[in-house]
Design an enzyme around this catalytic site. Structure first.
Site, short mmCIF file in Angstrom:
data_model
loop_
_atom_site.label_atom_id
_atom_site.label_comp_id
_atom_site.label_asym_id
_atom_site.label_seq_id
_atom_site.Cartn_x
_atom_site.Cartn_y
_atom_site.Cartn_z
N CYS A 1 0.83 -1.20 0.00
CA CYS A 1 0.00 0.00 0.00
C CYS A 1 0.87 1.26 0.00
O CYS A 1 2.01 1.25 0.42
CB CYS A 1 -0.93 0.08 1.19
N ARG B 1 2.95 0.53 -5.42
CA ARG B 1 2.87 -0.11 -4.10
C ARG B 1 1.59 -0.92 -3.92
O ARG B 1 1.41 -1.60 -2.91
CB ARG B 1 2.95 0.94 -3.00
N TRP C 1 -2.83 -2.79 -1.55
CA TRP C 1 -2.49 -4.16 -1.91
C TRP C 1 -2.98 -4.98 -0.73
O TRP C 1 -2.43 -4.89 0.37
CB TRP C 1 -0.98 -4.30 -2.09
N ASN D 1 -0.39 1.89 5.75
CA ASN D 1 0.47 0.93 5.07
C ASN D 1 1.17 0.11 6.16
O ASN D 1 1.84 0.70 7.01
CB ASN D 1 1.49 1.67 4.20
N GLY D 2 0.99 -1.20 6.14
CA GLY D 2 1.61 -2.05 7.16
C GLY D 2 0.63 -3.11 7.61
O GLY D 2 -0.38 -3.37 6.94
N GLU E 1 15.80 -16.79 -12.46
CA GLU E 1 15.24 -15.46 -12.74
C GLU E 1 14.30 -15.52 -13.95
O GLU E 1 13.21 -14.92 -13.94
CB GLU E 1 16.39 -14.47 -12.96
N LYS F 1 10.25 -14.67 -14.03
CA LYS F 1 9.61 -13.71 -14.95
C LYS F 1 8.37 -14.35 -15.60
O LYS F 1 7.33 -13.72 -15.71
CB LYS F 1 10.58 -13.29 -16.08
N GLU G 1 5.48 -14.70 -13.06
CA GLU G 1 4.80 -13.49 -12.58
C GLU G 1 4.03 -12.75 -13.67
O GLU G 1 3.00 -12.17 -13.36
CB GLU G 1 5.75 -12.56 -11.83
N HIS H 1 17.89 -36.12 -10.32
CA HIS H 1 17.65 -36.46 -8.91
C HIS H 1 16.17 -36.33 -8.55
O HIS H 1 15.84 -36.29 -7.37
CB HIS H 1 18.52 -35.60 -8.00
N LYS I 1 4.93 -3.57 -6.93
CA LYS I 1 6.34 -3.33 -7.24
C LYS I 1 7.21 -3.32 -5.98
O LYS I 1 8.34 -3.77 -6.00
CB LYS I 1 6.45 -1.99 -7.97
C1 F6R Z 1 10.37 -9.90 -9.76
C2 F6R Z 1 10.38 -8.81 -8.82
C3 F6R Z 1 10.42 -9.12 -7.36
C4 F6R Z 1 11.46 -8.20 -6.68
C5 F6R Z 1 11.45 -8.42 -5.16
C6 F6R Z 1 12.50 -7.57 -4.46
O1 F6R Z 1 10.34 -9.44 -11.07
O2 F6R Z 1 10.33 -7.68 -9.20
O3 F6R Z 1 10.74 -10.44 -7.14
O4 F6R Z 1 12.71 -8.47 -7.22
O5 F6R Z 1 10.20 -8.09 -4.64
O6 F6R Z 1 12.31 -6.22 -4.71
P1 F6R Z 1 13.46 -5.17 -4.46
O7 F6R Z 1 14.55 -5.45 -5.42
O8 F6R Z 1 12.82 -3.83 -4.66
O9 F6R Z 1 13.91 -5.37 -3.04
#
Ligand code: F6R
Length: 590
Positions: free
Chosen positions: A2, A27, A74, A100-101, A467, A471, A474, A490, A585
């Site tokens: 949030c 957020r 969120w 927020n929290g 990674e 991607k 998500e 394994h 994000k």
């Molecule tokens: C994946 C992604 C998340 C962030 C994670 C950490 O694409 O964006 O997995 O990498 O939430 O976020 P930061 O780097 O802002 O600590």
């Protein structure tokens, strides 16, 4: 997660708040709302969906008044409904709060208040509005009622409060979630992120945990948890407003993928002094531990490999949310390297606090200047890649790798070698992106009927498999697994059947022969092989080309077509890759 914002001044509050909320939407974007104070009443509009949808449906911009608070949500407690959206009000509707929290003891507080107060939502937040109402006796200032209420709260919060009782006051307080006050002329602001009010002022005051700001149009007073006045000078930020421009691309994610050749150059331009200080911290520490979450953790795994190969330093990577359970050996001889695009990830900040309480030094690698993590660290290296708006990390991941390469080579006293290589890679990547811009969408379309994928790699490329898989999950909502190719036999091999897509990262480095032998094993069980390499092979059913680079630098060029693949897989499934469901994000809850 949030985002919260508050404003009091002379402009229509709804315009300022709405504009600020557009820059807080990273957020949370499942619901939004604004409450303003006007003519002795609170005026509230809130709704479900992205901010533009809520504005379209509820016309937040028409709210009257020059004082108010806003929120993007969120969901943590309670579903995504209009009632659960913030701001929340007390029974008499003279107090509005945005939060927020997480309030951990909200059920206990709810039980305590329920005889006298009617709660309408399922949220943890609403109890705080009623708790403030309890203390808001005649003659008691709003700040005092808020101070008494937060004493009963267990958990994390950034709270902004408005009330008809003090129609031109915003009270803001925090613990564990960020809050920053913006100082204007005859108007003042408060928000989770200064970007929200940056068009109005660059003069800011960062609040510390358990501090409270009492904000009126002409004044900002800060108190500690014990009611003591805090004297803190403001700082003037030398930071550009993050411009939300897609530069002709339909989606931020695609733009940010294409920004990456330039991002490599920008990240390479580190302040020499800071880089040297960081290298000295590594050299003077007995042990080095990386900590991060999500994509930043995958970058850390590549950092660990580079530290071993180039700097000849053994290090470990601890997932930040595991730090508290696992960081027992951390002491004053330890250097903790924290990676975070946002610099606000609650798990990372909690891990760092734990490390600092054990005497460790902290080097952070972050994108956001002025972020909580940067302010907590002994030394910070910045990614310099500009704001990243798509939820999925792309250019920030690549920039983290660049900084890790620079750091490892600096520790070894070979910085120039890395700089030269990185400049070459930027140009090669630019060319490769144009090549794959045609080929990869076709591959993503062709494979869009599959609902499980395996990414396999070895050595330094192992984290790229993780990674790339993250991607795809998500943004395209496809189950996938990124794994060390050697681990297949394994157990996971049992899942491979006729036609299962297996993406093999097989560049011409020391891992090539071994990975091709694992490819043969899955192919023998019917897998469909997508080879990501700088050299074709007869085992590949499909070939995604990457440029040939120095063997340590393959992660920089192999992740990029796989980001493109995830992006086009989302498009092929008619999904919005910029704002995937259930995510945000910046993850500001633990
Ligand atoms: C994946 C992604 C998340 C962030 C994670 C950490 O694409 O964006 O997995 O990498 O939430 O976020 P930061 O780097 O802002 O600590």
């Amino acid at each position: 997660m949030c985002g919260v914002i508050g404003y009091t001044g002379k402009q229509p509050a709804a315009d300022v708040l709405l504009d600020g909320l557009t820059r807080l939407e990273y957020r949370g974007y499942d619901s939004a709302g604004v409450a303003t104070v006007f003519n002795g009443d609170l005026h509230l509009k809130k709704g479900v969906g992205k901010l533009e949808e809520v504005e379209r449906d509820c016309c937040i911009s028409r709210l009257p008044g020059t004082t108010g608070i806003g929120h993007v949500r969120w969901a943590t407690h309670g579903g995504v409904t209009v009632t659960n959206a913030h701001p929340h009000l007390d029974c008499l509707k003279f107090i509005a709060i945005a939060h927020n929290g997480i309030i951990y003891n909200y059920q206990q507080l709810r039980r305590k208040l329920s005889a006298k107060h009617e709660m309408v939502s399922e949220t943890d937040t609403e109890v705080v509005a009623h708790l403030i109402e309890e203390y808001m006796l005649p003659g008691v200032p709003l700040e005092q009622a808020v101070a008494r209420a937060v004493k009963e709260i267990q958990g994390t919060y950034a709270l902004v409060v408005a009330s008809t009782v003090e129609p031109q006051t915003i009270v803001a307080t925090r613990k564990g979630s960020p809050l920053v006050v913006g100082i204007g002329k005859g108007e003042n602001f408060v928000s989770s992120d200064f970007q929200a009010f940056l068009p109005h002022t660059r003069k800011v005051l960062f609040l510390d945990d358990e501090e409270m700001a009492v904000i009126t149009p002409g004044k900002v007073n800060i108190h500690s948890a014990y009611g003591k006045k805090v004297f803190r000078g403001s700082v003037t930020l030398d930071i550009e407003l993050a411009v939300r421009e897609k530069n002709g691309f339909d989606f931020f994610m695609l733009k940010e993928i294409f920004d990456q050749p330039q991002a490599i150059i920008s990240a390479t331009k580190q302040e020499k002094e800071a880089l040297q200080k960081a290298a000295n911290l590594v050299n003077s520490s007995r042990s080095v531990v990386f900590t991060a979450c999500g994509s930043s953790r995958y970058a850390s795994l590549i950092g660990r490999y580079m530290f071993s190969k180039i700097a000849h330093r053994f290090s470990d990577v601890i997932i930040s949310s595991e730090f508290g359970y696992f960081g027992d050996a951390v002491d004053e001889q330890t250097l903790v390297i924290a990676l975070s695009q946002s610099g606000e990830t609650a798990d990372v900040i909690q891990g760092i606090k734990e490390a600092q309480s054990r005497g460790a030094k902290v080097l952070s690698i972050v994108n956001t200047i002025g972020s909580t993590l940067a302010r907590m660290s002994d030394c910070t290296l910045y990614l310099n890649c500009g704001a990243e708006f798509a939820v999925a990390a792309t250019k920030s991941f690549l920039s983290e790798l660049v900084v890790l390469y620079l750091l490892s080579f600096s520790v070894a006293g070979r910085l120039e070698e890395a700089e030269t290589e990185l400049v070459k890679i930027s140009a090669l990547l630019d060319e490769n992106l144009r090549l794959n811009n045609d080929a990869v969408p076709k591959a993503a379309n062709m494979l869009s009927k599959y609902d499980k994928f395996y990414y396999i790699a070895r050595g330094i490329n192992f984290a790229v498999a993780g990674e790339a898989s993250l991607k795809l999950k998500e943004v395209a909502y496809v189950h996938s697994e990124g794994m060390s190719a050697g681990e297949l036999k394994h157990g996971t091999l049992a899942l491979v059947e006729n036609g299962t897509p297996v993406i093999a990262i097989a560049p011409c480095d020391g891992t090539r022969d071994d990975i091709l032998s694992n490819v043969s094993e899955v192919k023998a069980r019917g897998a469909y092989i997508i080879g990501v390499s700088d050299k074709p092979d007869k085992l590949f059913d499909m070939y995604i080309e990457i440029p040939r680079v120095n063997e340590y630098f393959y992660p920089l060029v192999s992740i990029v077509p796989l980001q493109l693949f995830a992006f086009h897989s989302a498009i092929a499934r008619s999904l919005d890759p910029d704002r995937p469901r259930n995510l945000a994000k910046s993850v500001t809850v633990t």
